[in-house]
Design a protein around this motif. Sequence first.
Motif, mmCIF file in Angstrom:
data_model
loop_
_atom_site.group_PDB
_atom_site.id
_atom_site.type_symbol
_atom_site.label_atom_id
_atom_site.label_comp_id
_atom_site.label_asym_id
_atom_site.label_seq_id
_atom_site.Cartn_x
_atom_site.Cartn_y
_atom_site.Cartn_z
ATOM 1 N N ALA A 247 0.846 -1.357 0.088
ATOM 2 C CA ALA A 247 0.003 0.274 0.054
ATOM 3 C C ALA A 247 0.802 1.284 0.187
ATOM 4 O O ALA A 247 0.587 2.513 -0.657
ATOM 5 C CB ALA A 247 -0.722 -0.047 1.291
ATOM 6 N N ARG A 248 1.860 0.987 0.715
ATOM 7 C CA ARG A 248 2.957 2.432 0.846
ATOM 8 C C ARG A 248 3.538 2.623 -0.611
ATOM 9 O O ARG A 248 3.845 3.782 -0.849
ATOM 10 C CB ARG A 248 3.929 2.214 1.825
ATOM 11 C CG ARG A 248 3.331 2.511 3.322
ATOM 12 C CD ARG A 248 4.491 1.995 4.365
ATOM 13 N NE ARG A 248 3.776 1.836 5.655
ATOM 14 C CZ ARG A 248 3.946 2.663 6.826
ATOM 15 N NH1 ARG A 248 4.412 3.823 6.248
ATOM 16 N NH2 ARG A 248 3.323 2.631 7.683
ATOM 17 N N ILE A 249 3.836 1.216 -1.162
ATOM 18 C CA ILE A 249 4.626 1.551 -2.691
ATOM 19 C C ILE A 249 3.570 2.368 -3.643
ATOM 20 O O ILE A 249 3.789 3.109 -4.266
ATOM 21 C CB ILE A 249 4.887 -0.034 -2.959
ATOM 22 C CG1 ILE A 249 6.043 -0.321 -2.222
ATOM 23 C CG2 ILE A 249 5.200 0.450 -4.469
ATOM 24 C CD1 ILE A 249 6.253 -1.912 -2.413
ATOM 25 N N GLY A 250 2.220 2.041 -3.412
ATOM 26 C CA GLY A 250 1.359 2.485 -4.473
ATOM 27 C C GLY A 250 1.125 4.111 -4.087
ATOM 28 O O GLY A 250 0.995 4.811 -5.235
ATOM 29 N N ARG A 251 1.066 4.299 -2.825
ATOM 30 C CA ARG A 251 1.076 5.790 -2.471
ATOM 31 C C ARG A 251 2.231 6.265 -2.903
ATOM 32 O O ARG A 251 2.078 7.746 -3.308
ATOM 33 C CB ARG A 251 0.855 5.923 -0.836
ATOM 34 C CG ARG A 251 -0.585 5.560 -0.387
ATOM 35 C CD ARG A 251 -0.936 6.041 1.043
ATOM 36 N NE ARG A 251 0.159 5.647 1.840
ATOM 37 C CZ ARG A 251 0.076 4.521 2.718
ATOM 38 N NH1 ARG A 251 -1.121 3.717 2.639
ATOM 39 N NH2 ARG A 251 0.861 4.226 3.774
ATOM 40 N N ALA A 252 3.511 5.815 -2.733
ATOM 41 C CA ALA A 252 4.495 6.466 -3.108
ATOM 42 C C ALA A 252 4.683 6.826 -4.795
ATOM 43 O O ALA A 252 5.288 7.813 -5.151
ATOM 44 C CB ALA A 252 5.745 5.625 -2.913
#
Length: 334
Positions: A247-252
Amino acid sequence: MKARKLLLATTLALVMAVGTACGSDKADDKAVRSDGSIDLSQVTLHAGDQKGTGLQALLTAAGELNNTPYKITWSQYQSGPPMLEAINAGAVDIGGVGNAPPVFAAAAKSAIKIVNGYQGGTEGQAIVVPKDSPLRTPEDLRGKKIAVAKGSSAHHHLLAVLNKAGIKWDQVEPQYLQPPDALAALTTGRVDAWAIWDPYTAQAEQQSNARILVSGTGYVAGDAFFVAGTKALESKATSAALRDLIARIGRAHNWVNDHPEEWAKTYAELTGLPYDVILTVVKRGRYQNHPLDPAAIAAEQDVADAFAGAGLIPGKVNITDFTDTRFNDLFPAS
């Protein structure tokens, strides 16, 4: 030699994962409470990274590594295939690669699963030649020595270009080299062309006077993937941490799309690569997160079938068998 030293100087130091497996079973013993909830503070994720994806730099720049509820260790690799070897061995839990490494890993019956997909553009996927090279069209590659990292996304791009040009794989002389050695071979004339990906493409253009003979546009879909080890996915605690990280990768990715100049500046500072090189890379394509839907799986199956058809992997690979869609809800189809 000068070009090779330049590339090596701008590459993140390799910190190869060593030792035993990640210990996902032990993670569950420590992190899974009696009521079944997860204490993520007891989990350590072992993440793989490579210069072409810059995952650690990406997450750092976007602020997504601030206050993670679990610990992360990082191991750096020159390309996707050796990273997937580490994931298969259990030394790494997750890492980002292009479209070809999962195919070769699957063909080797590795303990891996594709868990997330995205697109990042196709212009940076390229076959480059020296600026004064007589090679002008893909058809000119027949009979030439071409540097490429075996099992990489560049390997598939090269195969696709040759197929479209009517050139069989045995009608070229592939030189299986990792990026630092490949750049040195190109600049010293030991190979005629180099199949590669960004940021190496931009670096070759700007620092070694190379030019793009043919990009990936019209040849490849541009998909890239995050791949996890099956042992990590079998662990309730580790898979919970993987969900949070993905999820953090997607937001990044979304942050980079909105802050390209800021991302380029931060990436340059964190990696030592020149700002102009990184800005070129960033401007070539926006990140597009997407689920592992039937279309994405079918596109990856096409990659596997192309390698099988050329005799570059032993037999047919069923990509569905090496795909885990449990995180699809994080990136619903648009």
